[in-house]
Design a protein around this motif. Structure first.
Motif, mmCIF file in Angstrom:
data_model
loop_
_atom_site.group_PDB
_atom_site.id
_atom_site.type_symbol
_atom_site.label_atom_id
_atom_site.label_comp_id
_atom_site.label_asym_id
_atom_site.label_seq_id
_atom_site.Cartn_x
_atom_site.Cartn_y
_atom_site.Cartn_z
ATOM 1 N N PRO B 21 59.498 13.968 -21.207
ATOM 2 C CA PRO B 21 58.247 14.730 -21.262
ATOM 3 C C PRO B 21 57.045 13.812 -21.397
ATOM 4 O O PRO B 21 57.127 12.761 -22.022
ATOM 5 C CB PRO B 21 58.418 15.583 -22.522
ATOM 6 C CG PRO B 21 59.356 14.812 -23.384
ATOM 7 C CD PRO B 21 60.279 14.091 -22.446
ATOM 8 N N SER B 22 55.948 14.232 -20.796
ATOM 9 C CA SER B 22 54.690 13.515 -20.991
ATOM 10 C C SER B 22 53.955 14.201 -22.140
ATOM 11 O O SER B 22 53.144 15.097 -21.942
ATOM 12 C CB SER B 22 53.852 13.554 -19.714
ATOM 13 O OG SER B 22 52.597 12.965 -19.962
ATOM 14 N N THR B 23 54.292 13.769 -23.341
ATOM 15 C CA THR B 23 53.757 14.433 -24.530
ATOM 16 C C THR B 23 52.226 14.382 -24.555
ATOM 17 O O THR B 23 51.564 15.363 -24.902
ATOM 18 C CB THR B 23 54.322 13.768 -25.793
ATOM 19 O OG1 THR B 23 55.741 13.727 -25.676
ATOM 20 C CG2 THR B 23 53.952 14.555 -27.031
ATOM 21 N N ALA B 25 50.167 14.271 -22.047
ATOM 22 C CA ALA B 25 49.578 15.217 -21.082
ATOM 23 C C ALA B 25 49.667 16.649 -21.603
ATOM 24 O O ALA B 25 48.741 17.447 -21.436
ATOM 25 C CB ALA B 25 50.296 15.096 -19.738
ATOM 26 N N ILE B 26 50.792 16.962 -22.240
ATOM 27 C CA ILE B 26 50.954 18.322 -22.777
ATOM 28 C C ILE B 26 49.931 18.576 -23.885
ATOM 29 O O ILE B 26 49.281 19.625 -23.930
ATOM 30 C CB ILE B 26 52.392 18.506 -23.311
ATOM 31 C CG1 ILE B 26 53.377 18.490 -22.143
ATOM 32 C CG2 ILE B 26 52.511 19.807 -24.099
ATOM 33 C CD1 ILE B 26 54.824 18.349 -22.561
ATOM 34 N N LEU B 27 49.786 17.600 -24.763
ATOM 35 C CA LEU B 27 48.815 17.776 -25.856
ATOM 36 C C LEU B 27 47.404 17.888 -25.320
ATOM 37 O O LEU B 27 46.598 18.693 -25.809
ATOM 38 C CB LEU B 27 48.927 16.606 -26.838
ATOM 39 C CG LEU B 27 50.072 16.728 -27.844
ATOM 40 C CD1 LEU B 27 50.303 15.396 -28.547
ATOM 41 C CD2 LEU B 27 49.763 17.813 -28.868
ATOM 42 N N ARG B 29 46.495 19.060 -22.408
ATOM 43 C CA ARG B 29 46.316 20.407 -21.853
ATOM 44 C C ARG B 29 46.232 21.436 -22.968
ATOM 45 O O ARG B 29 45.456 22.389 -22.904
ATOM 46 C CB ARG B 29 47.481 20.750 -20.914
ATOM 47 C CG ARG B 29 47.425 20.004 -19.606
ATOM 48 C CD ARG B 29 48.624 20.303 -18.737
ATOM 49 N NE ARG B 29 48.617 21.645 -18.193
ATOM 50 C CZ ARG B 29 49.520 22.088 -17.323
ATOM 51 N NH1 ARG B 29 50.476 21.294 -16.907
ATOM 52 N NH2 ARG B 29 49.448 23.313 -16.855
ATOM 53 N N GLY B 30 47.043 21.238 -23.995
ATOM 54 C CA GLY B 30 47.019 22.169 -25.129
ATOM 55 C C GLY B 30 45.680 22.161 -25.826
ATOM 56 O O GLY B 30 45.127 23.223 -26.148
ATOM 57 N N HIS B 31 45.149 20.975 -26.039
ATOM 58 C CA HIS B 31 43.818 20.891 -26.671
ATOM 59 C C HIS B 31 42.781 21.601 -25.807
ATOM 60 O O HIS B 31 41.912 22.311 -26.312
ATOM 61 C CB HIS B 31 43.409 19.425 -26.855
ATOM 62 C CG HIS B 31 44.226 18.708 -27.887
ATOM 63 N ND1 HIS B 31 44.303 17.339 -27.949
ATOM 64 C CD2 HIS B 31 45.021 19.153 -28.880
ATOM 65 C CE1 HIS B 31 45.100 16.982 -28.946
ATOM 66 N NE2 HIS B 31 45.542 18.079 -29.514
ATOM 67 N N LEU B 33 43.225 24.023 -23.570
ATOM 68 C CA LEU B 33 43.398 25.482 -23.630
ATOM 69 C C LEU B 33 42.876 26.034 -24.950
ATOM 70 O O LEU B 33 42.237 27.078 -25.009
ATOM 71 C CB LEU B 33 44.889 25.826 -23.500
ATOM 72 C CG LEU B 33 45.492 25.762 -22.099
ATOM 73 C CD1 LEU B 33 47.003 25.922 -22.182
ATOM 74 C CD2 LEU B 33 44.905 26.870 -21.236
ATOM 75 N N ARG B 34 43.180 25.303 -25.990
ATOM 76 C CA ARG B 34 42.753 25.756 -27.318
ATOM 77 C C ARG B 34 41.236 25.809 -27.409
ATOM 78 O O ARG B 34 40.668 26.758 -27.945
ATOM 79 C CB ARG B 34 43.320 24.796 -28.359
ATOM 80 C CG ARG B 34 43.146 25.265 -29.769
ATOM 81 C CD ARG B 34 43.893 24.323 -30.709
ATOM 82 N NE ARG B 34 43.658 24.703 -32.068
ATOM 83 C CZ ARG B 34 44.261 25.723 -32.679
ATOM 84 N NH1 ARG B 34 45.122 26.446 -32.024
ATOM 85 N NH2 ARG B 34 43.998 26.016 -33.924
ATOM 86 N N ARG B 37 39.968 28.844 -25.543
ATOM 87 C CA ARG B 37 40.198 30.097 -26.265
ATOM 88 C C ARG B 37 39.260 30.213 -27.461
ATOM 89 O O ARG B 37 38.749 31.264 -27.760
ATOM 90 C CB ARG B 37 41.658 30.171 -26.706
ATOM 91 C CG ARG B 37 42.553 30.381 -25.517
ATOM 92 C CD ARG B 37 44.008 30.392 -25.852
ATOM 93 N NE ARG B 37 44.765 30.462 -24.609
ATOM 94 C CZ ARG B 37 46.076 30.537 -24.541
ATOM 95 N NH1 ARG B 37 46.790 30.569 -25.615
ATOM 96 N NH2 ARG B 37 46.675 30.593 -23.377
ATOM 97 N N ASP B 68 41.134 27.729 -38.861
ATOM 98 C CA ASP B 68 41.587 26.347 -38.887
ATOM 99 C C ASP B 68 40.552 25.447 -39.546
ATOM 100 O O ASP B 68 39.357 25.676 -39.447
ATOM 101 C CB ASP B 68 41.816 25.830 -37.460
ATOM 102 C CG ASP B 68 42.981 26.546 -36.814
ATOM 103 O OD1 ASP B 68 43.165 26.359 -35.610
ATOM 104 O OD2 ASP B 68 43.670 27.303 -37.510
ATOM 105 N N ARG B 74 38.871 15.790 -33.016
ATOM 106 C CA ARG B 74 38.816 16.738 -31.895
ATOM 107 C C ARG B 74 37.410 17.302 -31.732
ATOM 108 O O ARG B 74 36.943 17.536 -30.627
ATOM 109 C CB ARG B 74 39.798 17.875 -32.126
ATOM 110 C CG ARG B 74 41.226 17.448 -31.897
ATOM 111 C CD ARG B 74 42.149 18.622 -32.009
ATOM 112 N NE ARG B 74 43.513 18.137 -32.193
ATOM 113 C CZ ARG B 74 44.496 18.856 -32.679
ATOM 114 N NH1 ARG B 74 44.290 20.091 -33.033
ATOM 115 N NH2 ARG B 74 45.703 18.351 -32.802
#
Lengths: 171, 366
Positions: B21-23, B25-27, B29-31, B33-34, B37, B68, B74
């Protein structure tokens, strides 16, 4: 739940990735798309972390997101152009080639939703209700799609793999 | 039964070579998206908060999209890439929304966040102004200056800014630090005031050097040593940023270094267009001085000063600002688009509020 640290989420990614990737590959039959689907599902899981009840449930939540995302891809008008169901699947790297492509080739002939139903029920072992929830369709649709899919698979793989008496399992 | 089918599927799956996994890249994208939202939720939350304020709540109202704790790293990343804008009394800053007690007049970028200029009116020429620092996490602290009708100099990679004052009957340059809220230097440039159309002339700052408009040209001030010198060849410009100035020669803007007047780039615009620098001075945006059709929404160009390249942002209009990173902010109805400066890649940020919009990095002093 508060958002996980990057390190904690990275641990989840590493733990959940292989299983999610295998499901994604069976759903799509193409490595790059499978990788993209799992990445997307995990990113969505991260962004929606508040919906995850507890850390132990995160992988299961990601699996539902994955199926749901795949279903939304299938609904795209252009999906069939992107992945013609009549095409043979990309051959996976396999430790024991033998006749494995036969199953993938048979799966590839199914419409996307029928393929998803088969993979989620007979690979991921989800109940009809869970499959319906994951794909955003009714339980009746899951049953009818399963029935239609098995009919086609039986024609290609034979009664030994998909016996005649097979009904709706996991109800 | 289907046990055989399940076995074959599992054998097939087990035989797959699973890529790593490309951790990262996932993070990432997750950031992303977050953030999107949170933005949607935050814009909705701002309206709710306005009701709370009207109901008698007092003090600062810092709004967050959820419960949060704001991660400073971030928040800084979101601030750098998305910048800041204000709608009426709400400041949109990276992922945060901060409610203001006054109308916001202008937003200036610093390395510590933004300095918000506010008052009873959103017009910079109307009434007194108050200044506050807001960090990317939404924390606020006062900036005790009384600048009035003048153009201060800010730079996005420093916590210091400069302004000129003639209150003592002399032209002075003042350097202030927004983090310590302390005046760092006050240098007398001329022993008499100058007439420039403002209470005091405009200034620009780059590190240890401040430039101030003195009569027909600009004077360079080393605010640490107090040394001053007139900069030759700067009579025809008011566009000055990050140690560079731009002089309009027809449809070509020559960009030169204040230090030695060497040419660092040329910006070519259509005839009769005007150009402003980005906060970091690397880019300029140009727009037509006059539009024959009042209803028409003109295009804007963004120019890479060093490369000489440009990109047309079709129908971007006049309401344009910047992020600290040099992305373009475009006001488009009830959204603000954050656009890469030299491509048509944009993300859209919606807002539900009503009121005068002020974009970060845009000049509002007239």
């Amino acid at each position: 739940m508060p958002a996980p640290s990057d390190e904690a989420f990275a641990e989840l990614v590493h733990a959940a990735w292989p299983g999610l990737y295998r499901t994604a590959y069976l759903l799509l039959g193409e490595h790059q798309l499978a990788e993209d689907l799992v990445q997307t599902a995990l990113a969505k899981t991260y962004a929606s972390w508040g919906k995850v009840r507890e850390p132990a449930a995160a992988a299961g939540y990601a699996r539902v997101v994955l199926a749901n995302t795949a279903a939304s891809w299938f609904r795209r008008r252009s999906w069939r152009n992107e992945l013609p169901s009549s095409a043979l699947p990309e051959l996976p790297t396999s430790a024991e080639p033998s006749d494995r492509p036969a199953v993938l080739a048979a799966l590839a002939t199914l419409p996307p939703r029928q393929r998803a139903v088969v993979v989620l029920r007979y690979y991921d072992d989800l109940s009809v209700r869970d499959v319906a929830h994951a794909l955003g369709i009714s339980e009746g649709t899951v049953k009818s799609q399963t029935s239609a899919a098995l009919l086609k698979l039986r024609a290609q793989l034979g009664d030994a793999v998909v016996p005649q008496e097979t009904g709706a399992r996991h109800d | 039964m289907t046990e055989r089918l399940s076995v074959l599927l599992r054998e097939e799956a087990d035989g797959l070579e699973v890529p790593s996994p490309s951790t990262a890249a996932i993070l990432e994208r997750g950031h992303g998206l977050r953030r999107r939202r949170r933005w949607t939720q935050a814009a909705t939350g701002a309206l709710v908060a306005a009701v709370v304020v009207a109901g008698g709540a007092t003090g600062a109202h810092r709004l967050q999209a959820d419960d949060d704790i704001v991660d400073p790293a971030r928040a800084a990343e979101a601030f750098a890439s998305q910048g800041a804008f204000a709608v009426g009394r709400d400041l949109y800053l990276g992922d945060e929304v901060v409610h203001w007690e006054e109308s916001i007049k202008a937003i200036y970028y610093t390395s510590a966040g933004v300095v918000v200029r506010s008052g009873t009116s959103s017009d910079t020429n109307d009434g007194r102004s108050h200044y506050e620092l807001v960090t990317p996490t939404g924390a606020r602290s006062p900036v005790d200056v009384a600048m009035g009708d003048r153009i201060p100099g800010f730079e996005p990679d420093s916590s210091r800014f400069a302004y000129a004052t003639q209150d003592s009957g002399r032209l002075e340059v003042v350097v202030h630090d927004v983090v310590s809220n302390r005046e760092l230097a006050r240098v007398v440039v001329l022993d008499h005031p100058v007439e420039t159309g403002w209470e005091a002339p405009p200034v620009s700052i780059d590190g240890d050097v401040v430039w101030v408009r003195t009569g027909r040209g600009w004077t360079e001030v080393d605010w640490r040593t107090g040394a001053t010198r007139a900069v030759p060849g700067t009579e025809d410009t008011y566009e000055l940023q990050n140690g560079h100035y731009a002089v309009q020669r027809g449809s070509v803007w020559e960009v030169r270094a204040m230090s030695d007047q060497s040419l660092v780039g040329e910006v070519r615009t259509p005839e009769g267009w005007y150009a402003f620098f980005s906060p970091d001075g690397r880019l300029m945006r140009s727009f037509p001085d006059d539009v024959p059709d009042a209803e028409a929404v003109p295009s804007a160009f963004v120019h890479d000063v060093a490369a000489g390249s440009r990109f047309e942002h079709a129908h971007a209009g006049y309401d344009l600002g910047w992020t600290p990173d040099g992305n373009l902010l475009v006001l488009d109805g009830e959204t603000v688009r954050v656009c890469e400066p030299l491509s048509d890649a944009c993300t859209v940020r919606a807002f539900d509020d009503t009121g005068t919009v002020r974009l970060g990095g845009a000049p509002y002093e007239s």
